[in-house]
Design an enzyme around this catalytic site. Sequence first.
Site, PDB file in Angstrom:
ATOM      1  N   PRO A  85       5.249  21.223  24.377  1.00 51.63           N
ATOM      2  CA  PRO A  85       6.156  20.123  24.598  1.00 51.63           C
ATOM      3  C   PRO A  85       5.950  19.399  25.911  1.00 51.63           C
ATOM      4  O   PRO A  85       6.097  19.966  26.982  1.00 51.63           O
ATOM      5  CB  PRO A  85       7.508  20.810  24.626  1.00 51.63           C
ATOM      6  N   GLU A  86       5.635  18.148  25.793  1.00 55.41           N
ATOM      7  CA  GLU A  86       5.760  17.234  26.913  1.00 55.41           C
ATOM      8  C   GLU A  86       6.907  16.288  26.550  1.00 55.41           C
ATOM      9  O   GLU A  86       7.581  16.500  25.555  1.00 55.41           O
ATOM     10  CB  GLU A  86       4.436  16.493  27.147  1.00 55.41           C
TER      11      GLU A  86
ATOM     12  N   ARG B 250       5.088  32.936  24.008  1.00 61.02           N
ATOM     13  CA  ARG B 250       4.640  33.255  25.367  1.00 61.02           C
ATOM     14  C   ARG B 250       5.787  33.480  26.336  1.00 61.02           C
ATOM     15  O   ARG B 250       5.578  33.930  27.457  1.00 61.02           O
ATOM     16  CB  ARG B 250       3.709  32.160  25.875  1.00 61.02           C
TER      17      ARG B 250
ATOM     18  N   HIS C 113       9.369  36.620  17.597  1.00 62.83           N
ATOM     19  CA  HIS C 113       9.527  35.670  18.715  1.00 62.83           C
ATOM     20  C   HIS C 113      10.689  34.700  18.547  1.00 62.83           C
ATOM     21  O   HIS C 113      10.771  33.720  19.275  1.00 62.83           O
ATOM     22  CB  HIS C 113       8.245  34.895  18.984  1.00 62.83           C
TER      23      HIS C 113
END
Length: 274
Positions: free
Chosen positions: A2-3, A110, A91
């Site tokens: 995500p930007e 992550r 996750h």
Amino acid sequence: MPELPEVETIRRGLAHVMSGRRILRAELRRADLRRPFPPALAERLQGARIGALGRRGKYLLIELDDDGILILHLGMSGRITAGAASPAGRHDHVVLTLDDGSHIRFNDPRRFGLLDYTSRAQLARHPLLADLGPEPLEPGFDGVYLTAALAGRTTPLKSALLDQRVVAGLGNIYACEALYRARLSPRRRAGAIGRDRAARLAAAIRAVLEEAIAAGGSSLRDYVRADGGLGYFQHRWAVYGREGMPCPGCDCAEGVRRIVQAGRSTFYCAKRQR
DNA sequence: AGACGTACCTGACCGC
DNA sequence: TGCGGTCAGGTACGTC
């Protein structure tokens, strides 16, 4: 993922399914991500009425009841999906059950993402947000601003664009793409680009972000599916991830060059970017 | 103050 | 098929 464009796409997609709903249950499936969850997070979420969804840079801001704000950052690998109730998967760290029975899941392999909680009154002073630079899509982000923000900086232009204090929301992909559009070398010293080039760069940043949001928006319905498919901009990348390939309309034999700056890959066309 | 390297994590991919 | 190495969209922190 995500930007800024991806977070904005997520914000718009989630607003449709979250705003106005009440959170019946908040399941925290671990105690932390990049850092510990704030105290009593589950209790604060549970029972709260969801208001508007906002965004600041890459941070998603979710209004809760009259005064609460959930701050959410997706890190490198975070995803949010919405859909019918089903068992939490690998996750899936946070699962919200809404009053229409749907589930909102925050999945982050992550675990570089983060969650925090604050009040509306404290939001602008929150440590995560206080030092962020301007929103590139709002008025005031222009060549004059950029020139001033970069003045005196000896770091390469590309690295400066990743500094969230200079401009909020750019990441590695869109920094590369914006420099390509502005025809500016990522290696140029940030403090020495001058007013005209800064204006070109500001305009290029805006254009690339707006196009990416438009591309994401076109697949908005897809985004909120349970599989989390996202309208990423990848088919339109001119240089990112294209080492050795020609950039659009370019005939240089070398193709796109990859270098490493401040530990991050930079992609650019040495012929067209000066 | 600013610039740089490193750390935090898991997964995907590549070559052997 | 398995294994090790490398790389990945982000940020914070320590050190110089």
